[in-house]
Design an enzyme around this catalytic site. Structure first.
Site, PDB file in Angstrom:
ATOM      1  CD  GLU A 277      90.440 -46.326  94.436  1.00  0.00           C
ATOM      2  OE1 GLU A 277      89.214 -46.329  94.551  1.00  0.00           O
ATOM      3  OE2 GLU A 277      91.113 -45.273  94.433  1.00  0.00           O
ATOM      4  CG  HIS A 298      92.077 -53.018 125.666  1.00  0.00           C
ATOM      5  ND1 HIS A 298      92.303 -53.498 126.925  1.00  0.00           N
ATOM      6  CD2 HIS A 298      93.114 -52.171 125.391  1.00  0.00           C
ATOM      7  CE1 HIS A 298      93.411 -52.951 127.411  1.00  0.00           C
ATOM      8  NE2 HIS A 298      93.912 -52.143 126.499  1.00  0.00           N
ATOM      9  CE  LYS A 412      81.912 -45.037  90.904  1.00  0.00           C
ATOM     10  NZ  LYS A 412      82.978 -44.248  90.298  1.00  0.00           N
TER      11      LYS A 412
HETATM   12  O1  PA5 Z   1      90.898 -42.523  93.804  1.00  0.00           O
HETATM   13  C1  PA5 Z   1      89.909 -42.386  93.119  1.00  0.00           C
HETATM   14  O2  PA5 Z   1      89.980 -42.197  91.908  1.00  0.00           O
HETATM   15  C2  PA5 Z   1      88.520 -42.411  93.726  1.00  0.00           C
HETATM   16  O3  PA5 Z   1      88.535 -42.643  95.074  1.00  0.00           O
HETATM   17  C3  PA5 Z   1      87.861 -41.080  93.499  1.00  0.00           C
HETATM   18  O4  PA5 Z   1      88.624 -40.092  94.107  1.00  0.00           O
HETATM   19  C4  PA5 Z   1      86.439 -41.068  94.050  1.00  0.00           C
HETATM   20  O5  PA5 Z   1      85.681 -42.078  93.458  1.00  0.00           O
HETATM   21  C5  PA5 Z   1      85.793 -39.733  93.818  1.00  0.00           C
HETATM   22  O6  PA5 Z   1      85.802 -39.433  92.455  1.00  0.00           O
HETATM   23  P1  PA5 Z   1      85.561 -37.969  91.940  1.00  0.00           P
HETATM   24  O7  PA5 Z   1      86.631 -37.109  92.473  1.00  0.00           O
HETATM   25  O8  PA5 Z   1      85.613 -38.081  90.452  1.00  0.00           O
HETATM   26  O9  PA5 Z   1      84.197 -37.557  92.432  1.00  0.00           O
END
Ligand code: PA5
Length: 425
Positions: A277, A298, A412
């Site tokens: 990310e 394996h 989303k």
């Molecule tokens: O790193 C990030 O921002 C995402 O992985 C969020 O943690 C994830 O989408 C969950 O979001 P939230 O904590 O707002 O529910």
């Protein structure tokens, strides 16, 4: 402190070698708070802030849950989930006799998975820790609605006593509900993104409930962050960041993170989110994948040895093992294993790891070893701080903003439109 061994990668570097001058510039930018995404670098100070802030309350809440419940249901996804799961599976893979069982939900939309958890939860006494920074993420919100209903059926008017909310300090639906219902709440700081939040209440409350000594984690993390502030080529975060950027620029576009401890599996999942990310944007990035050794030798071993030559390999090795076990001697020796009888399994594993390293290097896979002293609270803290700092440096070195994730919104938008969410287009 983590040690990085680049001896297995050096033959693959460009003639100029890892660019430590670029690592230094990235580090100065990070420290000065002058880089892209600089409003999300609060994680650098998080261990200190937590120690002086919510840590006592986290420990007290965990004690309360441990005293009265046999289970904790942790609801969250992505950065609000993977760190806690990584820590618990690494440090407490099998719950102790007095440890509540920790169930993770809200990290998907599978009804089957949910029903399996409900079956395993049975009629146990339980508490819920709902974790969502935004408070609006669909997966945890749906699970939370389901578990709130269960709590209400089980505990009636006392249901609110069993809910712990970890969310934004001011905004979001979860914050609104928490305030209205009086749930004990913890904060995901504004300047810390989900994937950098494991050393806040996001990770620490579930960890403490599972029996992990979170005060030791935080003390170790404070020391580790101080050590990682070192601006020199001795800094393991510089070494790792500079090495992987060098290899990336030579065409190694995939990094596999391996470990010989099966309990590391969810730490690798946490690492994948952290690096994927943070770096995968602007049409750039090293694709982070993970392997579990020796099991995956394996299954994936063939590809690693002889498949497309795009892989670099980083292997986490724990110097000190928690246990030892001698291979037994067998008079009949029907399995022909007496040549290793009497040797500790750790030694056998170490030799296997050395053999794998040698084979993969000869097959054209650069190898980086990340050595962690022990699989304990201090080792966990060291790994988290090391990977976070190196990730920020590596991201800055490749010219991206390591702290945003604009790409995750695309699906989303479609999903909300298809589900008929009011206002979605
Ligand atoms: O790193 C990030 O921002 C995402 O992985 C969020 O943690 C994830 O989408 C969950 O979001 P939230 O904590 O707002 O529910």
């Amino acid at each position: 402190m983590i040690k990085v061994d680049l001896s297995g990668a050096s033959a693959f570097f460009t003639a100029a070698g890892p660019d430590y001058a670029a690592a230094q510039r990235a580090h100065e930018t990070l420290k000065a708070g002058s880089g892209l995404g600089n409003d999300f670098i609060g994680w650098l100070e998080l261990p200190k802030r937590i120690r002086d802030g919510e840590l006592d309350r986290i420990v007290k809440a965990a004690e309360k849950i441990r005293a009265r419940s046999q289970a904790l249901v942790v609801i969250g996804i992505g950065g609000s989930y993977l760190g806690a799961r990584g820590a618990i599976e690494l440090l407490r893979p099998i719950p102790g006799e007095n440890d509540p069982q920790v169930f993770f939900v809200g990290n998907g939309l599978s009804a089957d998975y949910l029903c399996d958890v409900l079956a395993r939860l049975g009629d146990k006494d339980f508490d819920v820790n709902v974790i969502s920074k935004s408070g609006t993420t669909l997966e945890p919100a749906v699970s939370f609605r389901i578990f709130r209903e269960l709590l209400e059926k089980k505990y009636g008017k006392d249901a609110d006593e069993h809910i712990f909310a970890t969310t934004d300090a001011r905004r979001g639906a979860l914050k609104g509900l928490a305030d209205a219902r009086g749930w004990e709440s913890f904060v995901v700081p504004d300047d810390v993104g989900g994937r950098f939040s494991v050393l806040s209440a996001v990770g620490l409350l579930p960890m403490a409930v599972a029996g992990i000594d979170v005060c030791t984690v935080i003390d170790a993390a404070i020391e580790e962050m101080e050590a990682l502030a070192d601006e020199s080529e001795n800094n393991p975060a510089w070494q790792y960041a500079a090495a992987r950027q060098n290899l990336y620029n030579k065409g190694y576009g995939v990094e596999i993170l391996g470990c010989y401890e099966p309990s590391f599996r969810f730490m690798a999942e946490w690492w994948k989110q952290l690096y994927g990310e943070s770096e995968g944007k602007d049409l750039k990035g090293i694709f982070p994948a993970s392997v579990e050794y020796t099991a995956d030798l394996h299954s994936m071993g063939q590809f690693i040895q002889e498949g497309q030559r795009c892989l670099m390999e980083s292997v986490v090795r724990f110097t000190q093992a928690r246990s030892a076990y001698e291979v037994p001697f067998d008079e009949a020796n029907g399995d022909g294993l007496n040549y290793i009888a009497g040797r500790d399994l750790n030694e056998v594993c170490r030799i296997a790891a050395d053999a794998v390293k040698e084979a993969h290097i000869s097959g054209g896979v650069p190898n980086i070893v990340i050595e962690c002293p022990a699989r304990d609270e201090k080792g966990f803290a060291a790994l988290v701080c090391f990977f976070e700092v190196a990730c920020a440096l590596s991201g800055y070195m490749s010219g991206v903003n390591p702290f945003n994730q604009p790409g995750v919104e695309a699906y989303k938008k479609n999903m909300f439109r298809m589900l008929g969410k009011p206002g979605a287009v």
